[in-house]
Design a protein around this motif. Structure first.
Motif, PDB file in Angstrom:
ATOM      1  N   SER A 183       0.827  -1.207   0.000  1.00  0.00           N
ATOM      2  CA  SER A 183       0.000   0.000   0.000  1.00  0.00           C
ATOM      3  C   SER A 183       0.861   1.256   0.000  1.00  0.00           C
ATOM      4  N   ARG A 184       1.984   1.202   0.715  1.00  0.00           N
ATOM      5  CA  ARG A 184       2.881   2.363   0.770  1.00  0.00           C
ATOM      6  C   ARG A 184       3.506   2.639  -0.600  1.00  0.00           C
ATOM      7  N   ALA A 185       3.892   1.562  -1.288  1.00  0.00           N
ATOM      8  CA  ALA A 185       4.487   1.719  -2.621  1.00  0.00           C
ATOM      9  C   ALA A 185       3.484   2.322  -3.597  1.00  0.00           C
ATOM     10  N   ILE A 186       2.239   1.839  -3.545  1.00  0.00           N
ATOM     11  CA  ILE A 186       1.188   2.367  -4.418  1.00  0.00           C
ATOM     12  C   ILE A 186       0.909   3.833  -4.072  1.00  0.00           C
ATOM     13  N   PHE A 187       0.815   4.118  -2.785  1.00  0.00           N
ATOM     14  CA  PHE A 187       0.563   5.487  -2.308  1.00  0.00           C
ATOM     15  C   PHE A 187       1.644   6.440  -2.807  1.00  0.00           C
ATOM     16  N   ASN A 188       2.901   5.999  -2.711  1.00  0.00           N
ATOM     17  CA  ASN A 188       4.019   6.852  -3.133  1.00  0.00           C
ATOM     18  C   ASN A 188       3.946   7.174  -4.626  1.00  0.00           C
ATOM     19  N   VAL A 189       3.527   6.201  -5.430  1.00  0.00           N
ATOM     20  CA  VAL A 189       3.446   6.428  -6.878  1.00  0.00           C
ATOM     21  C   VAL A 189       2.339   7.423  -7.219  1.00  0.00           C
ATOM     22  N   ILE A 190       1.178   7.264  -6.584  1.00  0.00           N
ATOM     23  CA  ILE A 190       0.068   8.165  -6.933  1.00  0.00           C
ATOM     24  C   ILE A 190       0.284   9.585  -6.407  1.00  0.00           C
ATOM     25  N   HIS A 191       1.270   9.744  -5.520  1.00  0.00           N
ATOM     26  CA  HIS A 191       1.568  11.074  -4.996  1.00  0.00           C
ATOM     27  C   HIS A 191       2.909  11.626  -5.490  1.00  0.00           C
ATOM     28  N   LEU A 192       3.404  11.066  -6.584  1.00  0.00           N
ATOM     29  CA  LEU A 192       4.625  11.602  -7.182  1.00  0.00           C
ATOM     30  C   LEU A 192       4.381  13.013  -7.693  1.00  0.00           C
ATOM     31  N   SER A 193       5.400  13.837  -7.652  1.00  0.00           N
ATOM     32  CA  SER A 193       5.277  15.170  -8.249  1.00  0.00           C
ATOM     33  C   SER A 193       5.225  15.003  -9.770  1.00  0.00           C
ATOM     34  N   LYS A 194       4.844  16.051 -10.471  1.00  0.00           N
ATOM     35  CA  LYS A 194       4.750  15.981 -11.928  1.00  0.00           C
ATOM     36  C   LYS A 194       6.092  15.617 -12.554  1.00  0.00           C
ATOM     37  N   ILE A 195       7.175  16.197 -12.013  1.00  0.00           N
ATOM     38  CA  ILE A 195       8.522  15.914 -12.534  1.00  0.00           C
ATOM     39  C   ILE A 195       8.920  14.475 -12.248  1.00  0.00           C
ATOM     40  N   GLN A 196       8.657  14.010 -11.018  1.00  0.00           N
ATOM     41  CA  GLN A 196       8.999  12.632 -10.657  1.00  0.00           C
ATOM     42  C   GLN A 196       8.222  11.630 -11.503  1.00  0.00           C
ATOM     43  N   ARG A 197       6.942  11.923 -11.730  1.00  0.00           N
ATOM     44  CA  ARG A 197       6.112  11.020 -12.526  1.00  0.00           C
ATOM     45  C   ARG A 197       6.613  10.950 -13.967  1.00  0.00           C
ATOM     46  N   GLU A 198       6.952  12.082 -14.517  1.00  0.00           N
ATOM     47  CA  GLU A 198       7.447  12.114 -15.890  1.00  0.00           C
ATOM     48  C   GLU A 198       8.756  11.346 -16.005  1.00  0.00           C
ATOM     49  N   ASP A 199       9.589  11.436 -14.978  1.00  0.00           N
ATOM     50  CA  ASP A 199      10.870  10.729 -14.975  1.00  0.00           C
ATOM     51  C   ASP A 199      10.668   9.212 -15.005  1.00  0.00           C
ATOM     52  N   ILE A 200       9.752   8.725 -14.168  1.00  0.00           N
ATOM     53  CA  ILE A 200       9.526   7.276 -14.114  1.00  0.00           C
ATOM     54  C   ILE A 200       8.823   6.792 -15.381  1.00  0.00           C
ATOM     55  N   ILE A 201       7.982   7.637 -15.968  1.00  0.00           N
ATOM     56  CA  ILE A 201       7.320   7.281 -17.225  1.00  0.00           C
ATOM     57  C   ILE A 201       8.356   7.125 -18.338  1.00  0.00           C
ATOM     58  N   GLN A 202       9.296   8.064 -18.407  1.00  0.00           N
ATOM     59  CA  GLN A 202      10.330   8.002 -19.444  1.00  0.00           C
ATOM     60  C   GLN A 202      11.213   6.767 -19.274  1.00  0.00           C
ATOM     61  N   LYS A 203      11.535   6.431 -18.035  1.00  0.00           N
ATOM     62  CA  LYS A 203      12.324   5.213 -17.776  1.00  0.00           C
ATOM     63  C   LYS A 203      11.568   3.990 -18.253  1.00  0.00           C
TER      64      LYS A 203
END
Length: 231
Positions: A183-203
């Motif tokens: 649950s913590r891992a899922i929570f952390n992903v849905i609360h990523l900042s816009k920059i962090q989310r874009e970074d993981i998407i590109q990876k």
């Protein structure tokens, strides 16, 4: 023997005591239709939700996924024809966890089962998902992980079996047997900042490009050639 991951190769060697030099790995790939799309239908889905695509067997660890999403009050969408089958032998030992899943689903309006979804529509759903979760305790390959990455959807999964081979450094790994950690891992992903989310998407997009059916075909052909030469 040709296997779909090095994990499956090791299992084949271990369980059947088969010579390692006669076992080869050729990875699968996502359909080229799985990609980031700008225009997509919303299918009356929540703005934020976790997604799971696949079967219902015990190794999928679905009760833990439901409990993890409930813990953080996150809507969960299931895709797969088995979720809507009416004639299922729930007395079968392998389907006992699914029996629990059905009970949990009935009690939670935030969980939706969409059944079978054609590829062109599934592409949209991957693109709409906030996070894709593969809670499995074992996967021979884990094709939905690759489909999600190809669609720019961040992935959370277990660090077991073939999953690290498929996800590389582009996914978030956690102990899926531990509901708190999941649950913590899922929570952390849905609360990523816009920059962090874009970074993981590109990876994820870079990782997904490492797999293709052309590569699978070429490597399979090369294996056939080696076997013919040996014979």
């Amino acid at each position: 023997i040709i296997t779909i991951s090095n994990s499956a190769k090791k299992d084949t060697q271990s369980f059947f005591n088969y010579p390692q030099n006669k076992i080869f790995t050729t990875y699968l790939a996502a359909d080229e239709k799985f990609q980031v799309v700008k225009s997509k239908k919303n299918y009356h889905l929540p703005d934020t939700f976790a997604l799971y695509v696949g079967g219902v067997n015990w190794n999928k660890n679905l009760p833990n996924l439901i409990k993890a999403c409930q813990k953080i009050n996150l809507p969960l969408i299931f895709v797969g024809e088995e979720f809507l089958k009416t004639k299922v032998d729930l007395s079968h030992p392998e389907l006992q966890p699914f029996k629990e899943v059905l009970k949990l689903i009935k009690k939670d309006p935030k969980i939706k089962c969409l059944g079978f979804i054609p590829t062109e529509n599934l592409v949209d759903i991957y693109n709409l998902a906030t996070v894709y979760v593969q809670p499995s305790t074992y996967e021979g390959f884990g094709l939905p992980v690759l489909e999600a990455l190809s669609c720019g959807c961040p992935v959370v999964c277990g660090h077991n079996s073939s999953l690290p081979e498929i996800g590389g450094e582009a996914v978030i790994y956690t102990d899926t047997l531990n509901i708190e950690k999941l649950s913590r891992a899922i929570f952390n992903v849905i609360h990523l900042s816009k920059i962090q989310r874009e970074d993981i998407i590109q990876k994820g997009l870079i990782q997904a490009k490492k797999f293709s059916w052309a590569k699978t075909a070429r490597e399979t052909y090369e294996i056939y050639q080696k076997v013919l030469v040996r014979e």
